[in-house]
Design an enzyme around this catalytic site. Structure first.
Site, PDB file in Angstrom:
ATOM      1  N   GLY A  95       0.828  -1.204   0.000  1.00  0.00           N
ATOM      2  CA  GLY A  95       0.000   0.000   0.000  1.00  0.00           C
ATOM      3  C   GLY A  95       0.863   1.255   0.000  1.00  0.00           C
ATOM      4  N   ARG A 139       7.259   1.876   1.193  1.00  0.00           N
ATOM      5  CA  ARG A 139       7.530   0.433   1.320  1.00  0.00           C
ATOM      6  C   ARG A 139       8.081  -0.105   0.002  1.00  0.00           C
ATOM      7  NH1 ARG A 139       8.732  -2.283   5.744  1.00  0.00           N
ATOM      8  NH2 ARG A 139       7.116  -2.016   7.272  1.00  0.00           N
ATOM      9  N   ARG A 147       2.224  11.334  -8.667  1.00  0.00           N
ATOM     10  CA  ARG A 147       1.504  11.427  -7.388  1.00  0.00           C
ATOM     11  C   ARG A 147       2.278  10.796  -6.226  1.00  0.00           C
ATOM     12  NH1 ARG A 147      -4.474  12.391  -7.691  1.00  0.00           N
ATOM     13  NH2 ARG A 147      -4.738  13.130  -9.803  1.00  0.00           N
ATOM     14  N   ARG A 186       0.046  -8.775  -3.497  1.00  0.00           N
ATOM     15  CA  ARG A 186      -0.044  -7.704  -2.504  1.00  0.00           C
ATOM     16  C   ARG A 186       0.729  -8.106  -1.260  1.00  0.00           C
ATOM     17  NH1 ARG A 186      -2.020  -4.012   0.876  1.00  0.00           N
ATOM     18  NH2 ARG A 186      -3.360  -4.679   2.583  1.00  0.00           N
ATOM     19  N   SER A 220      -0.388  -5.236   5.475  1.00  0.00           N
ATOM     20  CA  SER A 220      -0.564  -5.499   6.901  1.00  0.00           C
ATOM     21  C   SER A 220      -2.058  -5.558   7.194  1.00  0.00           C
ATOM     22  CB  SER A 220       0.110  -4.408   7.736  1.00  0.00           C
ATOM     23  OG  SER A 220      -0.506  -3.167   7.476  1.00  0.00           O
ATOM     24  N   SER A 264      -0.331  -6.613  11.951  1.00  0.00           N
ATOM     25  CA  SER A 264       0.316  -5.464  12.598  1.00  0.00           C
ATOM     26  C   SER A 264      -0.404  -5.041  13.872  1.00  0.00           C
ATOM     27  CB  SER A 264       0.391  -4.284  11.635  1.00  0.00           C
ATOM     28  OG  SER A 264      -0.912  -3.913  11.237  1.00  0.00           O
ATOM     29  N   ASP A 265      -1.664  -5.474  14.006  1.00  0.00           N
ATOM     30  CA  ASP A 265      -2.400  -5.142  15.231  1.00  0.00           C
ATOM     31  C   ASP A 265      -3.504  -6.168  15.449  1.00  0.00           C
ATOM     32  OD1 ASP A 265      -3.251  -3.163  12.865  1.00  0.00           O
ATOM     33  OD2 ASP A 265      -5.043  -3.709  13.987  1.00  0.00           O
ATOM     34  N   ARG A 286       7.865  -4.773  13.159  1.00  0.00           N
ATOM     35  CA  ARG A 286       7.311  -4.649  11.809  1.00  0.00           C
ATOM     36  C   ARG A 286       8.347  -5.063  10.779  1.00  0.00           C
ATOM     37  NH1 ARG A 286       2.521  -0.999  10.929  1.00  0.00           N
ATOM     38  NH2 ARG A 286       2.006  -0.529  13.063  1.00  0.00           N
TER      39      ARG A 286
HETATM   40  N1  HPA Z   1      -8.036  -2.163   9.835  1.00  0.00           N
HETATM   41  C1  HPA Z   1      -7.920  -1.977   8.523  1.00  0.00           C
HETATM   42  N2  HPA Z   1      -6.783  -2.098   7.877  1.00  0.00           N
HETATM   43  C2  HPA Z   1      -5.694  -2.444   8.580  1.00  0.00           C
HETATM   44  C3  HPA Z   1      -5.748  -2.660   9.944  1.00  0.00           C
HETATM   45  C4  HPA Z   1      -6.984  -2.534  10.597  1.00  0.00           C
HETATM   46  O1  HPA Z   1      -7.104  -2.714  11.824  1.00  0.00           O
HETATM   47  N3  HPA Z   1      -4.484  -2.971  10.356  1.00  0.00           N
HETATM   48  C5  HPA Z   1      -3.704  -2.954   9.266  1.00  0.00           C
HETATM   49  N4  HPA Z   1      -4.430  -2.633   8.183  1.00  0.00           N
END
Ligand code: HPA
Length: 240
Positions: A20, A24, A43, A87, A90, A203-204, A217
Site C-alpha cells: 500500500g 515500502r 503522485r 499484494r 498489513s 500489525s495489530d 514490523r
Molecule cells: N483495519 C484496517 N486495515 C488495517 C488494519 C486494521 O485494523 N491494520 C492494518 N491494516
C-alpha cells in the site's frame, strides 16, 4: 504511459509486488533488488523494477483502500501487461489464534464496500486468490518452516469504524483479519485473467488491542518478503 503510471511500455516486469505504502515499495527495491530502476513518481506513488536472485520483478505502491488500489491494478494489467500481482500488506487480526507478527495468506476477501455491488448490480461475487500463487505460497512456507494462516479476510472501506464491535460479526464467521484492498485485487485479477495473491503480516489485533512496534514490523515484513520473492522466482522459472 498510463494516466497514473508514467512508465515506458516495457519498464514493468510481468510480476509486481504491491504494498500500500509507496515508501515500502522504495524500501523493497533498495533492500532486496539489484539493478534497480524507478519507473513511476506520478503522485508520489513510487514504482521500481529490479532483479532478485536472477528474476526480474517490479514493486509498486497502491495507496490505501480499494478505489486507489483499483486504479493501479487496472493500469498495471491493461497498459503494461502485468500477469501476476502479489499484494504485500498489513492487517488487524480478528481471531485469538492469529497473533501479531503472524503471516496470513488470503484465500478470499469479504467486503463492506459497494464496489462489487455496483459491478454486479446488487448481487454478490466471491473473489478468490489465484490457485497457482496460493499453492506455491503454501509450498514455499512449508519448505521454509514459516508458519502461516490461510483463510478469508475482510477488505473494509473504513479504518475508523463508528461501531467498535462491528468486526465481531465477521469474526464469528471465521474471518481472520481486516485490511482494505484485497477484495478488489482478486476481483480485477479474475476479470482480466491474471494471477493475484495477498500476503499479510498482522500489525495489530482487534482482539487484544496489541500493536506491532516498528522494530517488529521490520522482522515480520522480512519473512513475508522472502516468501513473496521465492513465489515470484518459482512462477517466473515455471517451477510451480
Ligand atoms: N483495519 C484496517 N486495515 C488495517 C488494519 C486494521 O485494523 N491494520 C492494518 N491494516
Amino acid at each position: 504511459m498510463s494516466v497514473h503510471i508514467g512508465a515506458d511500455p516495457n519498464a514493468i516486469a510481468p510480476t509486481v509486488l504491491l504494498p500500500g505504502d509507496p515508501l515500502r515499495a522504495q524500501f523493497v527495491a533498495e533492500n532486496y533488488f539489484t539493478d534497480v530502476e524507478i519507473y513511476n513518481e506520478v503522485r508520489g506513488m513510487l514504482g521500481f523494477t529490479g532483479t532478485w536472485n536472477g528474476t526480474r520483478v517490479s514493486v509498486q505502491g497502491s495507496g490505501m483502500g480499494m478505489p486507489s488500489l483499483a486504479i493501479y491494478v487496472n493500469e498495471l494489467i491493461r497498459s503494461y501487461g502485468v500477469q501476476r500481482i502479489i499484494r504485500i500488506g498489513s492487517c488487524g487480526s480478528m481471531q485469538p489464534e492469529v497473533g501479531i507478527r503472524d503471516l496470513i495468506v488470503a484465500m478470499t476477501a469479504s467486503t463492506d464496500s459497494a464496489m462489487n455491488r455496483q459491478r454486479f448490480h446488487g448481487m454478490d461475487y466471491a473473489p478468490a486468490a489465484s490457485w497457482r500463487l496460493f499453492q506455491s505460497a503454501v509450498e514455499v512456507a512449508r519448505e521454509r518452516g514459516t508458519s502461516i494462516h490461510a483463510g478469508g479476510i475482510l477488505s473494509s472501506d473504513t479504518f475508523y469504524q463508528d461501531d467498535p464491535d462491528g468486526w465481531k460479526r465477521w469474526a464469528e464467521y471465521g474471518v481472520l483479519a481486516v485490511e482494505m484492498e484485497t477484495n478488489q485485487l482478486y476481483t480485477l485479477a479474475a476479470k482480466h485473467g491474471v494471477d493475484a495473491l495477498t500476503l499479510l503480516t498482522v500489525s495489530d489485533s482487534l482482539v487484544t488491542g496489541e500493536e506491532l512496534s516498528s522494530e517488529d514490523r521490520q522482522t515480520s515484513f522480512h519473512e513475508m518478503m522472502e516468501l513473496a520473492l521465492e513465489v515470484v522466482r518459482r512462477q517466473e522459472a515455471g517451477a510451480v
